[in-house]
Design a protein around this motif. Structure first.
Motif, PDB file in Angstrom:
ATOM      1  N   MET A 114     -51.902  79.175   7.244  1.00 23.46           N
ATOM      2  CA  MET A 114     -51.495  77.796   6.973  1.00 23.46           C
ATOM      3  C   MET A 114     -50.057  77.732   6.475  1.00 23.46           C
ATOM      4  O   MET A 114     -49.244  76.948   6.974  1.00 23.46           O
ATOM      5  CB  MET A 114     -52.430  77.172   5.936  1.00 23.46           C
ATOM      6  CG  MET A 114     -52.085  75.725   5.585  1.00 23.46           C
ATOM      7  SD  MET A 114     -53.067  75.113   4.202  1.00 23.46           S
ATOM      8  CE  MET A 114     -52.387  76.079   2.843  1.00 23.46           C
ATOM      9  N   VAL A 115     -49.732  78.569   5.489  1.00 25.54           N
ATOM     10  CA  VAL A 115     -48.383  78.537   4.932  1.00 25.54           C
ATOM     11  C   VAL A 115     -47.366  79.060   5.942  1.00 25.54           C
ATOM     12  O   VAL A 115     -46.225  78.591   6.000  1.00 25.54           O
ATOM     13  CB  VAL A 115     -48.324  79.343   3.612  1.00 25.54           C
ATOM     14  CG1 VAL A 115     -46.931  79.289   3.011  1.00 25.54           C
ATOM     15  CG2 VAL A 115     -49.336  78.813   2.613  1.00 25.54           C
ATOM     16  N   SER A 116     -47.781  80.046   6.762  1.00 28.97           N
ATOM     17  CA  SER A 116     -46.880  80.548   7.803  1.00 28.97           C
ATOM     18  C   SER A 116     -46.571  79.451   8.815  1.00 28.97           C
ATOM     19  O   SER A 116     -45.457  79.374   9.339  1.00 28.97           O
ATOM     20  CB  SER A 116     -47.509  81.746   8.514  1.00 28.97           C
ATOM     21  OG  SER A 116     -47.677  82.832   7.621  1.00 28.97           O
ATOM     22  N   ALA A 117     -47.571  78.603   9.097  1.00 29.30           N
ATOM     23  CA  ALA A 117     -47.334  77.483  10.009  1.00 29.30           C
ATOM     24  C   ALA A 117     -46.302  76.527   9.425  1.00 29.30           C
ATOM     25  O   ALA A 117     -45.434  76.012  10.146  1.00 29.30           O
ATOM     26  CB  ALA A 117     -48.640  76.750  10.278  1.00 29.30           C
ATOM     27  N   ILE A 118     -46.398  76.306   8.124  1.00 21.07           N
ATOM     28  CA  ILE A 118     -45.412  75.446   7.460  1.00 21.07           C
ATOM     29  C   ILE A 118     -44.016  76.074   7.551  1.00 21.07           C
ATOM     30  O   ILE A 118     -43.016  75.402   7.812  1.00 21.07           O
ATOM     31  CB  ILE A 118     -45.805  75.203   5.990  1.00 21.07           C
ATOM     32  CG1 ILE A 118     -47.127  74.435   5.925  1.00 21.07           C
ATOM     33  CG2 ILE A 118     -44.715  74.442   5.248  1.00 21.07           C
ATOM     34  CD1 ILE A 118     -47.683  74.294   4.528  1.00 21.07           C
ATOM     35  N   ALA A 119     -43.974  77.415   7.341  1.00 25.84           N
ATOM     36  CA  ALA A 119     -42.692  78.111   7.466  1.00 25.84           C
ATOM     37  C   ALA A 119     -42.175  78.026   8.896  1.00 25.84           C
ATOM     38  O   ALA A 119     -40.968  77.937   9.134  1.00 25.84           O
ATOM     39  CB  ALA A 119     -42.859  79.577   7.051  1.00 25.84           C
ATOM     40  N   GLY A 120     -43.102  78.045   9.864  1.00 30.02           N
ATOM     41  CA  GLY A 120     -42.697  77.907  11.261  1.00 30.02           C
ATOM     42  C   GLY A 120     -42.031  76.570  11.535  1.00 30.02           C
ATOM     43  O   GLY A 120     -41.103  76.484  12.354  1.00 30.02           O
ATOM     44  N   GLY A 126     -36.353  79.515   7.020  1.00 34.09           N
ATOM     45  CA  GLY A 126     -37.571  79.668   7.806  1.00 34.09           C
ATOM     46  C   GLY A 126     -38.037  81.108   7.887  1.00 34.09           C
ATOM     47  O   GLY A 126     -39.203  81.416   7.631  1.00 34.09           O
ATOM     48  N   ILE A 127     -37.142  82.026   8.257  1.00 32.77           N
ATOM     49  CA  ILE A 127     -37.505  83.439   8.373  1.00 32.77           C
ATOM     50  C   ILE A 127     -37.884  84.021   7.016  1.00 32.77           C
ATOM     51  O   ILE A 127     -38.867  84.765   6.891  1.00 32.77           O
ATOM     52  CB  ILE A 127     -36.335  84.245   8.981  1.00 32.77           C
ATOM     53  CG1 ILE A 127     -36.044  83.766  10.406  1.00 32.77           C
ATOM     54  CG2 ILE A 127     -36.653  85.732   8.963  1.00 32.77           C
ATOM     55  CD1 ILE A 127     -37.142  84.042  11.392  1.00 32.77           C
ATOM     56  N   ALA A 128     -37.129  83.679   5.976  1.00 33.67           N
ATOM     57  CA  ALA A 128     -37.452  84.170   4.628  1.00 33.67           C
ATOM     58  C   ALA A 128     -38.829  83.699   4.199  1.00 33.67           C
ATOM     59  O   ALA A 128     -39.594  84.445   3.570  1.00 33.67           O
ATOM     60  CB  ALA A 128     -36.390  83.710   3.629  1.00 33.67           C
TER      61      ALA A 128
END
Length: 422
Positions: free
Chosen positions: A299-305, A42-44
């Protein structure tokens, strides 16, 4: 009768809590590693996505700025069939070189104006035969578009007046025809059926929007209009469009207003008639692209979240299993005097340590992947401080939240019941 000794609860120092937590985590290394995996991924992902997004955005902004952020592009109109069907941009010869010259003289906000005529052509030199773009232009092009010869020279006013067959190559064309170490200056190339003398090679500008700015040949506009295209409008020399340079980005609106009104007057366009030309603002392009990249990054950061949430759930599950597995250990500790707060502190510390360690590894992995991507795809390597801080902060919060319930369950175990468990 032997007298029973009452065991009093004993306090445990922070150092002891940390020591016991590290020992417990190390004795179950595989479980600890699997627990950290969700947080690491997740952090990566967050670090990589934000870095790559910012790097791509910065690279594109640099490329567009290299072409000029204080310029607007005026293009010819769109030809339509009898049924009103558009034939595509640039299909109507509605803008002329004379229009561009009039703008240069009559628009106070226009610091520089350069016209161009562009076509796709075949260029031949000895055994090499390549497709490229031929750009007929005037003497103002290097200054307005901020691109200058790296070798040789640009064509002169005499070349323009006499429509001489001289050519200046983009770096991509030069490399394809002559090789990186070949000599292009003084050579003759064939464009369509015409021979041109190479007098210069332009500096490299790279790609913008997937279009190679160096895959083109520059020739005098008069020569291209007469010998390559051969079609003039009724009002002068037909062109594909012209660039208008303002003093700075703040002057673009004034330049666009003046150009629009002058062209309407010259072309006898009055409301509600539609303009027979189109104007594109470079600053608007940068703003629109930045918005798109920003939305994509969010959007992609939300997915990573979501990956981080999954990682937190994994920590909670593993810690709950750990409480069940270590029930007897907890009973022994409480029987010899460990307080509820001491047990709570240890299990909570273990969860936070797992999460922080996973966050640190995730940050390192994310930075490494982002650096590799920037190196591989040749865009700036950008790591923002807030993403690092957010990574550590998220790691701590995830461990704290995920460890609360398991730690509370462990602290509330009855020592007698815990000692009876197998």
């Amino acid at each position: 009768m032997a007298q029973l000794t009452r065991i009093h609860p004993t306090s445990v120092s922070l150092l002891e809590v940390l020591s016991m937590s590290v020992e417990a985590l190390w004795s179950n290394r595989l479980r600890t590693g699997l627990t950290m995996l969700g947080v690491i991924i997740g952090i990566a992902s967050v670090i990589t996505v934000t870095s790559v997004g910012q790097g791509v955005q910065k690279a594109t902004e640099q490329q567009i700025q290299a072409l000029g952020t204080n310029v607007i592009l005026v293009l010819t109109g769109v030809a339509r069939t009898g049924g009103g069907i558009s034939q595509g941009a640039g299909t109507a010869s509605t803008v002329t070189w004379e229009d561009a010259q009039a703008i240069a003289k009559q628009a106070p906000a226009a610091q520089g104006v350069t016209a161009y005529l562009q076509r796709g052509v075949q260029v031949v030199y000895q055994g090499e035969n390549n497709s490229t773009s031929l750009l007929g232009t005037d003497l103002n092009y290097p200054n307005v578009k901020n691109i200058h010869p790296k070798e040789g020279q640009f064509f002169s006013q005499d070349d323009l007046n006499a429509a001489r067959p001289v050519a200046v190559l983009g770096s991509t064309v030069r490399n394809e025809l002559f090789g990186e170490n070949g000599t292009a200056i003084g050579a003759q190339i064939r464009v369509q059926s015409e021979l041109y003398n190479v007098i210069g090679v332009m500096e490299s500008k790279g790609s913008v929007g997937g279009q190679d700015q160096d895959d083109r040949i520059y020739v005098p506009l008069t020569n291209m209009s007469a010998r390559i295209v051969g079609n003039n409008s009724l009002n002068g020399v037909a062109i594909s469009g012209f660039w208008v340079q303002a003093k700075d980005a703040a002057g673009l609106d004034a330049a666009q207003f003046q150009v629009t009104n002058l062209l309407r007057i010259r072309h006898n366009i009055y409301p509600p008639q539609q303009d027979d030309f189109r104007i594109t603002n470079q600053a608007d392009i940068i703003s629109a692209f930045s918005n798109i990249v920003g939305l994509f990054t969010v959007m992609v950061s939300a997915i990573a979240g979501i990956s981080l949430v999954v990682g937190g759930i994994g920590i909670a599950n593993i810690m709950l299993v750990s409480v069940v597995e270590r029930t007897r250990e907890i009973g022994v500790r409480k029987a010899v005097g460990a307080t509820n707060s001491a047990v709570l502190s240890q299990f909570l510390t273990e969860a936070v340590m797992v999460s922080i360690a996973g966050g640190a590894l995730g940050i390192g992995l994310g930075v490494g992947i982002a650096f590799g991507a920037a190196t591989l795809f040749s865009f700036p390597f950008v790591i923002s401080v807030w993403s690092i801080v957010a990574g550590f902060g998220l790691s701590f919060v995830i461990g704290l939240v995920a460890g609360v319930i398991p730690a509370r369950n462990a602290a509330q175990l009855d020592p007698i019941t815990a000692l009876r468990s197998e």
